[in-house]
Design a protein around this motif. Sequence first.
Motif, mmCIF file in Angstrom:
data_model
loop_
_atom_site.group_PDB
_atom_site.id
_atom_site.type_symbol
_atom_site.label_atom_id
_atom_site.label_comp_id
_atom_site.label_asym_id
_atom_site.label_seq_id
_atom_site.Cartn_x
_atom_site.Cartn_y
_atom_site.Cartn_z
ATOM 1 N N THR A 53 -92.582 63.966 -23.138
ATOM 2 C CA THR A 53 -93.977 63.563 -23.298
ATOM 3 C C THR A 53 -94.893 64.164 -22.254
ATOM 4 O OG1 THR A 53 -93.546 61.576 -21.977
ATOM 5 C CG2 THR A 53 -93.335 61.376 -24.371
ATOM 6 N N PRO A 77 -101.975 69.496 -29.381
ATOM 7 C CA PRO A 77 -103.045 69.034 -30.272
ATOM 8 C C PRO A 77 -104.092 70.093 -30.575
ATOM 9 C CG PRO A 77 -102.520 67.321 -28.696
ATOM 10 C CD PRO A 77 -101.742 68.526 -28.261
ATOM 11 N N GLY A 100 -100.627 62.822 -38.300
ATOM 12 C CA GLY A 100 -99.616 61.784 -38.237
ATOM 13 C C GLY A 100 -98.691 61.730 -39.434
ATOM 14 N N SER A 118 -95.120 61.764 -31.457
ATOM 15 C CA SER A 118 -96.016 60.651 -31.104
ATOM 16 C C SER A 118 -95.595 60.024 -29.773
ATOM 17 C CB SER A 118 -95.997 59.590 -32.203
ATOM 18 O OG SER A 118 -96.396 60.139 -33.428
ATOM 19 N N ASP A 120 -97.164 56.415 -27.524
ATOM 20 C CA ASP A 120 -98.160 55.358 -27.433
ATOM 21 C C ASP A 120 -99.120 55.398 -28.620
ATOM 22 O OD1 ASP A 120 -97.082 54.430 -25.097
ATOM 23 O OD2 ASP A 120 -98.437 55.620 -23.819
ATOM 24 N N GLU A 121 -98.530 55.551 -29.831
ATOM 25 C CA GLU A 121 -99.270 55.566 -31.090
ATOM 26 C C GLU A 121 -100.312 56.667 -31.138
ATOM 27 O OE1 GLU A 121 -100.919 51.740 -31.738
ATOM 28 O OE2 GLU A 121 -98.953 50.748 -31.946
ATOM 29 N N LYS A 122 -100.053 57.728 -30.392
ATOM 30 C CA LYS A 122 -100.931 58.892 -30.426
ATOM 31 C C LYS A 122 -100.070 60.145 -30.667
ATOM 32 C CE LYS A 122 -104.071 59.287 -27.345
ATOM 33 N NZ LYS A 122 -104.750 59.358 -26.018
ATOM 34 N N ILE A 124 -99.132 63.655 -29.846
ATOM 35 C CA ILE A 124 -99.291 64.522 -28.688
ATOM 36 C C ILE A 124 -98.822 65.952 -28.967
ATOM 37 C CG2 ILE A 124 -99.044 62.587 -27.101
ATOM 38 C CD1 ILE A 124 -96.154 63.507 -26.619
#
Length: 442
Positions: A53, A77, A100, A118, A120-122, A124
Amino acid sequence: MRQRVLRVALTAVLVALVLLAIPLALAIRSSLYADQRDALERSALAAAVRVNTGYAGGDPVELPVARAGERLGLYDPERRLRAGAGPRQGDTAVRRALGGVVARADADGELVVAVPVSHDEKVIGVVRASSASSAVRDRVLVGWAALAGAVVLALTLAVLVARRQARLLAAPLEDLSRHCRAVTAGDLSARAAPSAIAEVDQVARTHNDMLHSLTELLRRERDFTANASHQLRTPLTGLQLILESALEQSAPRQRRALGDALAATQRLHHTVDEVLRLAASGRRTGAATAPDWPLSRLLRETEERWHGLFADDGRRLECDTRGVPDDVRIPGGPVTEILAVLLDNARTHGRGTVRVAVRDLDDALALDVADEGAATLDDVSPAPAGAGGPGIGLALARELALSLGGRLALAGTEPTTFTLLLPAGRRAEGSFSRSGRAPEAP
């Protein structure tokens, strides 16, 4: 029949193969492409799990080793390639994965699967897995080739099975056909053999029963003919002997009447012989009468026999022998009987002078018997049993003509003219030639 059965069977097999092979070919193509995309998705998911991450802060990224023919790449991104292999700028599949979702696409000859990374619900990043479409296409072609080989094998087996079934179905019918030809050739002892096909066996049994009945009918007819021959010839022979004896012992003024009676008896004996011969020839295919008389002799004897009878009636009989070929021979007995029927018909139902003429038609002879009377259709129609009239004698004459391969026809009604057509037989040929059908009337 064999070809017909074979065509029907092959047509059915071809229709079935086409209906099965086309959907199966499409299923092979779809399945292979789906399998490859699933494999790419599994590779991308395995790589996404191993993505650190903190790669955006400069931490190293450890992507797994791609399988042969595959490429793995990690995109941030901003759709920039950060690790692995792939285009430097992310394509449509990468852009969709940043939303997503797992994205699948075909781009620039490649199969592409993009999986979002993903945290933390993002989202990356995105792991992009790709492989060349040509590899899958080659596998599809191999599958189609295998399918085509299976189709050819199935068609070959179908041909072999269809030919065997056609032979099994046609053989009993061919045997029945050979049996019918043998019966036509005169072998009434032939019987159709049973087969393994119930419908053909039923036809064969019916045919055998019919042939048995026909054989019994012919046997009874043959026995009747033999008995009739004996019963007719014996009294006629006795009557001839009595007349001959009476003729030797009679007075001169009675000799003529006895001579005419003896001649009539001899003609009756000859008529019986011809009727019996006709009945026998009708049972034997190809039965023929030898050409034993010169035509000129037959006409001369006919004129001598019938001249006195017409003279007694105050009428004339003219036999024109000027056009008679010297080398022509004909079956004397049957032709004499036919002329006797025609002359008796002219004497009884005609009038005036009766003329007999011969025309040479190269491959046929025409004998014309004409008088000065007028005939109607009723005069020459066959009469029913027990009735009088000329029809019965003319029917016999027609049958005799047909038995010789010829034809007897009413050529004219005013004056009445009957024409007897016979195939020409030349002395040089040594036999009475006959055509396969009666000659046509000129």
